[in-house]
Enzyme design. Sequence first.
Site, PDB file in Angstrom:
ATOM      1  N   LYS A 212     -72.644  15.292 -51.513  1.00 56.68           N
ATOM      2  CA  LYS A 212     -72.581  15.867 -52.681  1.00 56.68           C
ATOM      3  C   LYS A 212     -74.245  15.734 -52.917  1.00 56.68           C
ATOM      4  O   LYS A 212     -74.853  16.551 -53.697  1.00 56.68           O
ATOM      5  CB  LYS A 212     -71.943  15.128 -53.805  1.00 56.68           C
ATOM      6  CG  LYS A 212     -70.292  15.559 -53.477  1.00 56.68           C
ATOM      7  CD  LYS A 212     -70.148  16.967 -53.473  1.00 56.68           C
ATOM      8  CE  LYS A 212     -68.771  17.529 -53.356  1.00 56.68           C
ATOM      9  NZ  LYS A 212     -68.608  19.075 -53.141  1.00 56.68           N
TER      10      LYS A 212
ATOM     11  N   SER B 178     -70.546  15.552 -58.108  1.00 55.92           N
ATOM     12  CA  SER B 178     -69.571  14.576 -58.223  1.00 55.92           C
ATOM     13  C   SER B 178     -70.163  13.289 -59.099  1.00 55.92           C
ATOM     14  O   SER B 178     -71.304  13.141 -58.757  1.00 55.92           O
ATOM     15  CB  SER B 178     -68.973  13.890 -56.874  1.00 55.92           C
ATOM     16  OG  SER B 178     -68.341  12.609 -57.491  1.00 55.92           O
TER      17      SER B 178
ATOM     18  N   TYR C  70     -69.071  11.127 -48.073  1.00 52.01           N
ATOM     19  CA  TYR C  70     -68.691  12.133 -48.907  1.00 52.01           C
ATOM     20  C   TYR C  70     -69.591  12.293 -50.079  1.00 52.01           C
ATOM     21  O   TYR C  70     -70.227  13.368 -50.406  1.00 52.01           O
ATOM     22  CB  TYR C  70     -67.353  11.874 -49.420  1.00 52.01           C
ATOM     23  CG  TYR C  70     -66.984  12.677 -50.733  1.00 52.01           C
ATOM     24  CD1 TYR C  70     -66.561  13.970 -50.533  1.00 52.01           C
ATOM     25  CD2 TYR C  70     -66.961  12.173 -52.219  1.00 52.01           C
ATOM     26  CE1 TYR C  70     -66.408  14.830 -51.896  1.00 52.01           C
ATOM     27  CE2 TYR C  70     -66.836  12.897 -52.983  1.00 52.01           C
ATOM     28  CZ  TYR C  70     -66.482  14.156 -53.095  1.00 52.01           C
ATOM     29  OH  TYR C  70     -66.375  15.081 -54.137  1.00 52.01           O
TER      30      TYR C  70
END
Length: 337
Positions: free
Chosen positions: A154, A125, A150
């Site tokens: 990544k 991302s 989150y």
Amino acid sequence: MKKILVTGGLGFIGSHTVVELQNEGFEVVIIDDLSNTTLTVLDSITDITGIKPTFHKADVRIKSDIKAVFDAHDIDGVIHFAAFKAVGESIAKPLDYYENNLSSLIYILQEIRDRKLDNFIFSSSATVYGEPNHLPITENAPVKKAESVYGNTKKIGEEIIRDASKAYNINAIALRYFNPIGAHASAKIGELPLGVPQNLIPFVTQTAAGIREQLSVFGDDYPTEDGTAIRDYIHVVDLAKAHIAALKRLINKNNKESFEFFNIGTGKGTSVLEVINTFEKVNDLKLNYKIVGRRDGDVMSCYADTTIANKELNWKTEIGLDEALRSAWQWQQKQSV
Ligand code: WQD
């Protein structure tokens, strides 16, 4: 025919990628635990392509489940989408996010290592860049401390892949997605947000459909032209096609490093108000919205420099914002009937 394992293959980006893989003649094996999607997506994929992918309902947190799928198939490559992805929830449930997003990654890489397989693609991302120092963002921009759990999954995920790829000689590509939106032109597959959407486009379409009363625009006091924040909205089918390009690069051994990462965006920044205006224009409707304060954790502006991805992957976006917002609305209308 090459056989590709797609984890999270019934999700938003996963399902569109499965369609493109089948269109390109790959055989697809899907793992999905149906925690954030439904089995009807499998039928919709079959409707679009005329080919039913092999499906395993399995939880990527369970090592034996993953092993069983690798035992059952001769896998030529893996595209790993399965992950939790709600930014706000990730801060409230860090251990669940670290467990789900990272243990699954480790288990899959272990299977690839143990079986001497190759060709691994990871959903990363643009969030790994945090608040960028320069725009547009190139792949050389520093990876920052993540704003959310989150985002950290990544960032750590990429580090795990980098180390594993080097130690075990696994060729891997991480694709750093900007903001995926839209739906397949058939309107048979699209985004299925559970509960109140956190992302802009599902909130826009649900407001237009009358499911939400009013859209809140988070902040109009950013130092941008119209004061609202800027993002790089990429049509999910263009994004799906980037996976095919990355897979071909790996299969054909055109990669320059064992671990590579690319920005997957349009290269164009669009403000929240521009999104709203375009949505109203292309769909000929009015959206009920109001300006509210900024949302915690939001960056002002985030859009990609796609020069490297365009060149190295031999890929570029083909679908514009108008079409993306039209397809998002078509998909939404099918959900409300
Ligand atoms: C876009 C813009 C909001 C909702 C996040 C994650 C990222 C990725 C995608 C994925 C921002 C504004 C939004 C609303 C608004 N994760 N907005 N009203 O924040 O760029 O990226 O989703 O799985 O990792 O961080 O996307 O769609 O939430 O917001 O004004 O009701 O729309 O402030 O400027 P974001 P978004």
